[in-house]
Motif scaffolding. Structure first.
Motif, PDB file in Angstrom:
ATOM      1  N   ALA A  73       0.827  -1.210   0.000  1.00  0.00           N
ATOM      2  CA  ALA A  73       0.000   0.000   0.000  1.00  0.00           C
ATOM      3  C   ALA A  73       0.861   1.259   0.000  1.00  0.00           C
ATOM      4  N   ALA A  74       1.957   1.243   0.750  1.00  0.00           N
ATOM      5  CA  ALA A  74       2.853   2.400   0.779  1.00  0.00           C
ATOM      6  C   ALA A  74       3.401   2.697  -0.609  1.00  0.00           C
ATOM      7  N   ALA A  75       3.775   1.669  -1.339  1.00  0.00           N
ATOM      8  CA  ALA A  75       4.289   1.862  -2.696  1.00  0.00           C
ATOM      9  C   ALA A  75       3.210   2.421  -3.613  1.00  0.00           C
ATOM     10  N   GLN A  76       1.987   1.945  -3.461  1.00  0.00           N
ATOM     11  CA  GLN A  76       0.898   2.447  -4.299  1.00  0.00           C
ATOM     12  C   GLN A  76       0.578   3.913  -3.988  1.00  0.00           C
ATOM     13  N   VAL A 106       1.749   9.781   4.297  1.00  0.00           N
ATOM     14  CA  VAL A 106       0.930   8.569   4.334  1.00  0.00           C
ATOM     15  C   VAL A 106       1.790   7.350   3.997  1.00  0.00           C
ATOM     16  N   ALA A 107       2.600   7.462   2.934  1.00  0.00           N
ATOM     17  CA  ALA A 107       3.469   6.350   2.554  1.00  0.00           C
ATOM     18  C   ALA A 107       4.433   5.999   3.689  1.00  0.00           C
ATOM     19  N   ASP A 108       5.020   7.016   4.308  1.00  0.00           N
ATOM     20  CA  ASP A 108       5.907   6.767   5.449  1.00  0.00           C
ATOM     21  C   ASP A 108       5.167   6.072   6.589  1.00  0.00           C
ATOM     22  N   THR A 109       3.960   6.559   6.884  1.00  0.00           N
ATOM     23  CA  THR A 109       3.184   6.000   7.990  1.00  0.00           C
ATOM     24  C   THR A 109       2.865   4.529   7.749  1.00  0.00           C
ATOM     25  N   LEU A 110       2.472   4.194   6.527  1.00  0.00           N
ATOM     26  CA  LEU A 110       2.177   2.798   6.206  1.00  0.00           C
ATOM     27  C   LEU A 110       3.435   1.937   6.328  1.00  0.00           C
ATOM     28  N   SER A 111       4.574   2.458   5.876  1.00  0.00           N
ATOM     29  CA  SER A 111       5.828   1.703   5.972  1.00  0.00           C
ATOM     30  C   SER A 111       6.248   1.499   7.423  1.00  0.00           C
ATOM     31  N   VAL A 112       6.097   2.540   8.227  1.00  0.00           N
ATOM     32  CA  VAL A 112       6.447   2.415   9.647  1.00  0.00           C
ATOM     33  C   VAL A 112       5.523   1.417  10.333  1.00  0.00           C
ATOM     34  N   ALA A 113       4.228   1.466  10.019  1.00  0.00           N
ATOM     35  CA  ALA A 113       3.285   0.513  10.604  1.00  0.00           C
ATOM     36  C   ALA A 113       3.651  -0.913  10.226  1.00  0.00           C
ATOM     37  N   ALA A 114       4.108  -1.104   8.986  1.00  0.00           N
ATOM     38  CA  ALA A 114       4.540  -2.432   8.562  1.00  0.00           C
ATOM     39  C   ALA A 114       5.718  -2.913   9.398  1.00  0.00           C
ATOM     40  N   ALA A 162      -4.450   7.034   7.856  1.00  0.00           N
ATOM     41  CA  ALA A 162      -3.376   6.051   7.744  1.00  0.00           C
ATOM     42  C   ALA A 162      -2.830   5.670   9.110  1.00  0.00           C
ATOM     43  N   HIS A 163      -2.637   6.654   9.978  1.00  0.00           N
ATOM     44  CA  HIS A 163      -2.136   6.351  11.322  1.00  0.00           C
ATOM     45  C   HIS A 163      -3.057   5.366  12.036  1.00  0.00           C
ATOM     46  N   LYS A 164      -4.325   5.645  12.040  1.00  0.00           N
ATOM     47  CA  LYS A 164      -5.256   4.820  12.808  1.00  0.00           C
ATOM     48  C   LYS A 164      -5.483   3.453  12.162  1.00  0.00           C
ATOM     49  N   LEU A 165      -5.792   3.451  10.871  1.00  0.00           N
ATOM     50  CA  LEU A 165      -6.129   2.201  10.205  1.00  0.00           C
ATOM     51  C   LEU A 165      -4.908   1.292  10.063  1.00  0.00           C
ATOM     52  N   ALA A 166      -3.776   1.853   9.696  1.00  0.00           N
ATOM     53  CA  ALA A 166      -2.576   1.030   9.532  1.00  0.00           C
ATOM     54  C   ALA A 166      -2.122   0.438  10.854  1.00  0.00           C
ATOM     55  N   ALA A 167      -2.152   1.228  11.919  1.00  0.00           N
ATOM     56  CA  ALA A 167      -1.732   0.706  13.223  1.00  0.00           C
ATOM     57  C   ALA A 167      -2.707  -0.348  13.737  1.00  0.00           C
ATOM     58  N   LEU A 437       7.262  14.214  12.989  1.00  0.00           N
ATOM     59  CA  LEU A 437       7.745  13.018  12.316  1.00  0.00           C
ATOM     60  C   LEU A 437       6.765  11.904  12.661  1.00  0.00           C
ATOM     61  N   ASP A 438       6.321  11.180  11.647  1.00  0.00           N
ATOM     62  CA  ASP A 438       5.214  10.257  11.862  1.00  0.00           C
ATOM     63  C   ASP A 438       5.588   8.995  12.627  1.00  0.00           C
ATOM     64  N   HIS A 439       6.883   8.748  12.845  1.00  0.00           N
ATOM     65  CA  HIS A 439       7.283   7.601  13.654  1.00  0.00           C
ATOM     66  C   HIS A 439       7.691   8.007  15.072  1.00  0.00           C
TER      67      HIS A 439
END
Length: 479
Positions: A73-76, A106-114, A162-167, A437-439
């Motif tokens: 998802a982050a790549a997309q 958003v991409a960063d947040t999804l990657s960090v959640a991963a 992204a923060h809420k759903l990905a986490a 910073l999102d992380h």
């Protein structure tokens, strides 16, 4: 032809578009840009039941599986950032450069959640260190808490979703999303992207509507955790509706930035001008109050006003625009009214054209002005003088909010003092309050909320500790 985006509801595994709907008029383009289907009581009941039913299947997904979906998802998101930026511009009036910046986050947040999904673990407890524990073994692990309700705001609808759903997904939960009425298209499109990346249909539902929909979902006994971002007043209503369940509230702010006499005044003024008006000041950590040591006050006001004057204001679809429109005309009018009533000198701005508020600087407003006391959430910055560092710290702490603060100084003693004494959740040194910073953990104290956002800290709140006790079996000595 200008497109009207149809934002359907995703209920119990099915997209639904028929029924009553609410239209969203773009605040700059002044036309209908999206139409969101309003959730009905039957939808709410079905969504809650489905969330409870789906919880076990999502919890059984391996952390690696969840992580791989989030990484795809982050790549997309990165590949489609221009498309999302355009949608943010027409639906909210957010300039393209800000929209692209949000989607990169958003991409960063999804990657960090991963990454955080891969790190979820537990402990081996030292039970044999006490006499009653000898001969036994105990372990813990972090288990999914259960269905999560994510209620998101309009100002950063993609990144905060992204923060809420990905986490929540990283933690192994299913999630019901209640997007903001002002940004249904952006929110729905991001959910669809996650589904295209492989998120199971059982992992997410989307219900559009106003406060009544959010309140009904909050009250559902099927919900294990409520994560809300919005105003302090709305947060109080959410807490009342949720009752005795885990509730995370990221609320408002009245962010202060302190500029000491040893600061680089030009640098401080430039940063405050850039971060005080991004997204038209519609951020809970946007620069709202700047306190400048009296000996440097006039110098700062002059440079700051010049920097603000250089901002490009207008069409959010223009690549050069720095400041687009606010969320609606009423929000822009609030900024104009509060500025006029502040008792200070308006050095620039103080007017609006529809929902576009001219970036406004108010020098030396009265300390008890609404502009100083409450959250303006708009394109206006108040600049006030102070005399001693002790006084300005005390003044900042008088606010009922305490989210984040900025401090410009090269005196490490002042840095340590401010970090210790300021009643805020975060302090940014040699930067304004408006930096994140999102992380890194983000959240406040007092009326600014409960809990911390960013994937690692949200996962802690979206999971529970489960303990395993093995009687008569010990990995330790048993005598």
């Amino acid at each position: 032809m200008d497109r009207i985006y149809e934002a359907g509801s995703l209920v119990a595994g099915n997209w639904v578009t028929d029924g009553s709907a609410r239209e969203r008029s773009g605040p700059y383009v002044r036309r209908t840009v999206s139409r969101a289907r309003t959730a009905q009581p039957d939808d709410i009941a079905a969504a809650l039941a489905y969330a409870r039913k789906s919880a076990a299947s999502i919890a059984r997904l391996a952390p690696a599986t969840r992580a791989e979906i989030l990484e795809r998802a982050a790549a997309q998101v990165t590949a489609r950032r221009d498309e999302f930026a355009h949608l943010l511009a027409v639906e909210l009036g957010k300039p393209l450069k800000d929209g692209r910046g949000e989607m990169l986050r958003v991409a960063d947040t999804l990657s960090v959640a991963a990454a955080e999904a891969r790190a979820i673990g537990g402990e081996t407890l030292p039970v044999a260190g006490w006499a009653r524990g000898v001969g036994n073994t105990a372990f813990t692990h972090r288990a999914p808490a259960g269905p999560v309700l994510a209620i998101t705001p309009f100002n950063a609808p993609a990144n905060l979703l992204a923060h809420k759903l990905a986490a929540s997904f990283a933690a192994g939960n299913t999630t019901i999303v209640k997007p903001p009425p002002q940004a249904p298209a952006v929110s729905t499109e991001l959910v669809k992207l996650l589904l295209e990346a492989g998120m199971p249909i059982e992992a997410v539902q989307v219900l559009h509507g106003g406060g009544e929909v959010g309140a009904a979902l909050c009250a559902g006994p099927e919900i294990a955790v409520v994560s809300f971002t919005g105003s302090a007043a709305a947060g109080a209503a959410v807490a009342r509706a949720a009752g005795p369940k885990r509730t995370l509230l990221e609320l408002g702010g009245n962010a202060a930035t302190i500029v000491c006499e040893d600061a680089d005044i030009e640098q401080a003024a430039t940063i405050c001008a850039r971060t005080g008006y991004s997204n038209s000041g519609q951020s809970c950590i946007s620069v709202q109050r700047v306190y400048v040591q009296r000996a440097r006050f006039d110098e700062f006001v002059d440079i700051f006003t010049t920097q603000v004057k250089a901002l490009v204001v207008g069409d959010p679809l223009n690549e050069d625009t720095d400041v687009g429109s606010m969320v609606d005309d009423d929000a822009a009018e609030r900024v104009v009214r509060w500025s006029a009533e502040s008792g200070g000198t308006v050095t620039i701005g103080g007017s609006r054209d529809g929902a576009v508020c001219a970036p406004t600087v108010v020098a030396a407003p009265t300390p008890h002005a609404t502009l100083v006391q409450e959250e303006v959430f708009g394109a206006c910055v108040a600049v006030l003088p102070y005399d001693t560092f002790e006084d300005v710290v005390a003044t900042c702490n008088e606010s009922r909010y305490g989210l984040q603060a900025g401090l410009f100084t090269y005196d490490v003693r002042r840095v340590v003092t401010a970090w210790r004494e300021l009643e805020v959740g975060g302090l940014v040194v040699n930067g304004s309050s408006n930096f994140r910073l999102d992380h890194v953990p983000f959240g406040g104290v007092k009326d600014s909320g409960i809990g911390r956002e960013s994937p690692r800290w949200l996962i802690e709140d979206f999971t529970v500790t489960k303990t395993l006790l093995l009687r008569g079996m010990s990995i330790w000595g048993d005598r």
